[in-house]
Design a protein around this motif. Structure first.
Motif, PDB file in Angstrom:
ATOM      1  N   ALA A   5       0.858  -1.193   0.000  1.00 60.31           N
ATOM      2  CA  ALA A   5       0.000   0.000   0.000  1.00 60.31           C
ATOM      3  C   ALA A   5       0.886   1.232   0.000  1.00 60.31           C
ATOM      4  N   GLU A   6       0.625   2.137  -0.929  1.00 61.87           N
ATOM      5  CA  GLU A   6       1.434   3.359  -0.951  1.00 61.87           C
ATOM      6  C   GLU A   6       0.588   4.571  -1.268  1.00 61.87           C
ATOM      7  N   PHE A   7       0.937   5.678  -0.643  1.00 59.54           N
ATOM      8  CA  PHE A   7       0.220   6.940  -0.844  1.00 59.54           C
ATOM      9  C   PHE A   7       0.449   7.439  -2.268  1.00 59.54           C
ATOM     10  N   VAL A   8      -0.627   7.950  -2.885  1.00 61.71           N
ATOM     11  CA  VAL A   8      -0.511   8.469  -4.253  1.00 61.71           C
ATOM     12  C   VAL A   8      -0.679   9.988  -4.277  1.00 61.71           C
ATOM     13  N   SER A  36      -8.841   6.221  10.107  1.00 60.50           N
ATOM     14  CA  SER A  36      -7.411   6.065   9.812  1.00 60.50           C
ATOM     15  C   SER A  36      -6.871   4.769  10.410  1.00 60.50           C
ATOM     16  N   SER A  37      -7.290   4.475  11.635  1.00 58.39           N
ATOM     17  CA  SER A  37      -6.838   3.240  12.295  1.00 58.39           C
ATOM     18  C   SER A  37      -7.293   2.009  11.516  1.00 58.39           C
ATOM     19  N   LEU A  38      -8.521   2.057  10.990  1.00 62.76           N
ATOM     20  CA  LEU A  38      -9.041   0.924  10.218  1.00 62.76           C
ATOM     21  C   LEU A  38      -8.239   0.736   8.924  1.00 62.76           C
ATOM     22  N   ILE A  39      -7.965   1.833   8.233  1.00 64.49           N
ATOM     23  CA  ILE A  39      -7.194   1.758   6.986  1.00 64.49           C
ATOM     24  C   ILE A  39      -5.788   1.202   7.267  1.00 64.49           C
ATOM     25  N   ASN A  40      -5.171   1.677   8.331  1.00 62.04           N
ATOM     26  CA  ASN A  40      -3.840   1.174   8.697  1.00 62.04           C
ATOM     27  C   ASN A  40      -3.893  -0.309   9.042  1.00 62.04           C
ATOM     28  N   MET A  41      -4.962  -0.724   9.720  1.00 68.08           N
ATOM     29  CA  MET A  41      -5.116  -2.132  10.094  1.00 68.08           C
ATOM     30  C   MET A  41      -5.298  -3.005   8.848  1.00 68.08           C
ATOM     31  N   LEU A  42      -6.124  -2.566   7.920  1.00 62.88           N
ATOM     32  CA  LEU A  42      -6.389  -3.347   6.703  1.00 62.88           C
ATOM     33  C   LEU A  42      -5.142  -3.492   5.833  1.00 62.88           C
ATOM     34  N   THR A  43      -4.361  -2.418   5.750  1.00 69.63           N
ATOM     35  CA  THR A  43      -3.195  -2.433   4.858  1.00 69.63           C
ATOM     36  C   THR A  43      -1.946  -2.966   5.551  1.00 69.63           C
ATOM     37  N   GLY A  44      -1.960  -2.971   6.882  1.00 71.38           N
ATOM     38  CA  GLY A  44      -0.778  -3.408   7.615  1.00 71.38           C
ATOM     39  C   GLY A  44       0.332  -2.379   7.616  1.00 71.38           C
ATOM     40  N   VAL A  45       0.010  -1.140   7.211  1.00 77.59           N
ATOM     41  CA  VAL A  45       0.999  -0.054   7.216  1.00 77.59           C
ATOM     42  C   VAL A  45       0.593   0.938   8.305  1.00 77.59           C
ATOM     43  N   LYS A  46       1.407   0.999   9.342  1.00 75.85           N
ATOM     44  CA  LYS A  46       1.017   1.708  10.556  1.00 75.85           C
ATOM     45  C   LYS A  46       0.692   3.187  10.359  1.00 75.85           C
ATOM     46  N   GLU A  47       1.489   3.870   9.544  1.00 72.67           N
ATOM     47  CA  GLU A  47       1.299   5.317   9.406  1.00 72.67           C
ATOM     48  C   GLU A  47       0.715   5.707   8.047  1.00 72.67           C
ATOM     49  N   SER A 177      -9.817  -2.188  15.241  1.00 71.93           N
ATOM     50  CA  SER A 177      -8.484  -1.978  14.653  1.00 71.93           C
ATOM     51  C   SER A 177      -7.389  -2.466  15.593  1.00 71.93           C
ATOM     52  N   GLU A 178      -7.619  -2.323  16.888  1.00 71.17           N
ATOM     53  CA  GLU A 178      -6.601  -2.741  17.864  1.00 71.17           C
ATOM     54  C   GLU A 178      -6.409  -4.253  17.873  1.00 71.17           C
ATOM     55  N   LYS A 179      -7.496  -4.989  17.677  1.00 68.63           N
ATOM     56  CA  LYS A 179      -7.414  -6.447  17.754  1.00 68.63           C
ATOM     57  C   LYS A 179      -7.513  -7.126  16.385  1.00 68.63           C
ATOM     58  N   SER A 180      -7.582  -6.313  15.323  1.00 63.95           N
ATOM     59  CA  SER A 180      -7.703  -6.822  13.939  1.00 63.95           C
ATOM     60  C   SER A 180      -8.977  -7.639  13.711  1.00 63.95           C
ATOM     61  N   THR A 181      -9.970  -7.426  14.558  1.00 68.61           N
ATOM     62  CA  THR A 181     -11.266  -8.092  14.382  1.00 68.61           C
ATOM     63  C   THR A 181     -11.901  -7.654  13.069  1.00 68.61           C
ATOM     64  N   GLY A 182     -12.396  -8.616  12.296  1.00 68.41           N
ATOM     65  CA  GLY A 182     -13.102  -8.304  11.055  1.00 68.41           C
ATOM     66  C   GLY A 182     -12.207  -8.057   9.858  1.00 68.41           C
ATOM     67  N   LYS A 183     -10.892  -8.090  10.073  1.00 71.45           N
ATOM     68  CA  LYS A 183      -9.956  -7.774   8.971  1.00 71.45           C
ATOM     69  C   LYS A 183     -10.116  -8.735   7.805  1.00 71.45           C
ATOM     70  N   ASP A 184     -10.139 -10.035   8.082  1.00 72.34           N
ATOM     71  CA  ASP A 184     -10.207 -11.031   7.000  1.00 72.34           C
ATOM     72  C   ASP A 184     -11.522 -10.925   6.229  1.00 72.34           C
ATOM     73  N   GLU A 185     -12.625 -10.772   6.967  1.00 75.19           N
ATOM     74  CA  GLU A 185     -13.944 -10.689   6.312  1.00 75.19           C
ATOM     75  C   GLU A 185     -14.039  -9.448   5.424  1.00 75.19           C
ATOM     76  N   LEU A 186     -13.558  -8.334   5.952  1.00 77.23           N
ATOM     77  CA  LEU A 186     -13.625  -7.076   5.205  1.00 77.23           C
ATOM     78  C   LEU A 186     -12.713  -7.119   3.981  1.00 77.23           C
ATOM     79  N   THR A 187     -11.507  -7.652   4.157  1.00 77.34           N
ATOM     80  CA  THR A 187     -10.562  -7.755   3.040  1.00 77.34           C
ATOM     81  C   THR A 187     -11.122  -8.659   1.935  1.00 77.34           C
ATOM     82  N   SER A 188     -11.746  -9.757   2.330  1.00 79.44           N
ATOM     83  CA  SER A 188     -12.330 -10.683   1.338  1.00 79.44           C
ATOM     84  C   SER A 188     -13.455 -10.014   0.557  1.00 79.44           C
TER      85      SER A 188
END
Length: 203
Positions: A5-8, A36-47, A177-188
């Motif tokens: 994931a990269e900023f454009v 912002s926390s959700l986007i960082n959690m989904l992409t795995g890029v902290k900032e 976002s703190e516990k990554s709950t829902g990450k897999d379902e949302l990503t799919s």
């Protein structure tokens, strides 16, 4: 799974967004909902998306390139109290233009704070999305902040309001976002939207 994931680009003018040549998924929600926390959690890029305790931090349309394949878009939060009327009106024009005219937009995730009872501002925004034919799904955030039973109760209450308005319950996800709950379902689900867009728009 998102690998890269990269900023454009950031801008205030929907007409200056990147060329609409690939699938685009947008995230929007009330200020301080945890976007912002959700986007960082989904992409795995902290900032990647800047998190801030100060509501209204995101006031631009931010595009991120995901896996060199599709765009993820971070939209400004609505409902921040400490902005001028003029700024609020400009925001409304910018966002409505983006959401209704962006031809490659194949999904909008509207973030809802799972700690709260249904908020008027969220319901009004979703009503507008329905009227304008904007394709949305709900993401309930901060599910780790209350007991599961209280979170479930709030989610159920909100979905009941959705059924009252639309006659059906939209696609929805419960996340932390703190516990990554829902990450897999949302990503799919996002992957399905992107694949569907690509299958309909490849020459």
């Amino acid at each position: 799974m998102i690998r890269k994931a990269e900023f454009v680009v950031s801008n205030t003018n929907p007409a200056k967004c990147p060329k609409a040549d690939r699938a685009e998924i947008a995230f929007i929600g009330r200020s301080n909902v945890g976007k912002s926390s959700l986007i960082n959690m989904l992409t795995g890029v902290k900032e990647l998306a800047k998190t801030s305790q100060k509501p209204g931090k995101t006031q631009l349309i931010n595009h991120f390139m995901i896996d060199n394949r599709w765009y993820m878009v971070d939209l400004p939060g609505y409902g921040f109290a400490k902005v001028s009327k003029d700024k609020k009106e400009k925001w409304e024009v910018m966002i409505s233009e983006y959401l209704t005219k962006r031809s490659n937009l194949c999904g909008v995730f509207v973030l809802i704070d799972s700690r709260l009872e249904p908020q008027k501002i969220d319901l009004e925004f979703l009503h507008w999305c329905g009227d304008q034919g904007v394709p949305f799904a709900l993401v309930f955030t901060k599910a780790d902040k209350l007991s599961k039973s209280q979170t479930d109760k709030n989610v159920k209450g909100f979905l009941g309001k959705m059924e009252d308005i639309f006659g059906e319950i939209p696609d929805h996800f419960v996340t932390s976002s703190e516990k990554s709950t829902g990450k897999d379902e949302l990503t799919s689900f996002i992957e399905e939207l992107v694949a569907e867009y690509e299958s309909e728009n490849t020459n």
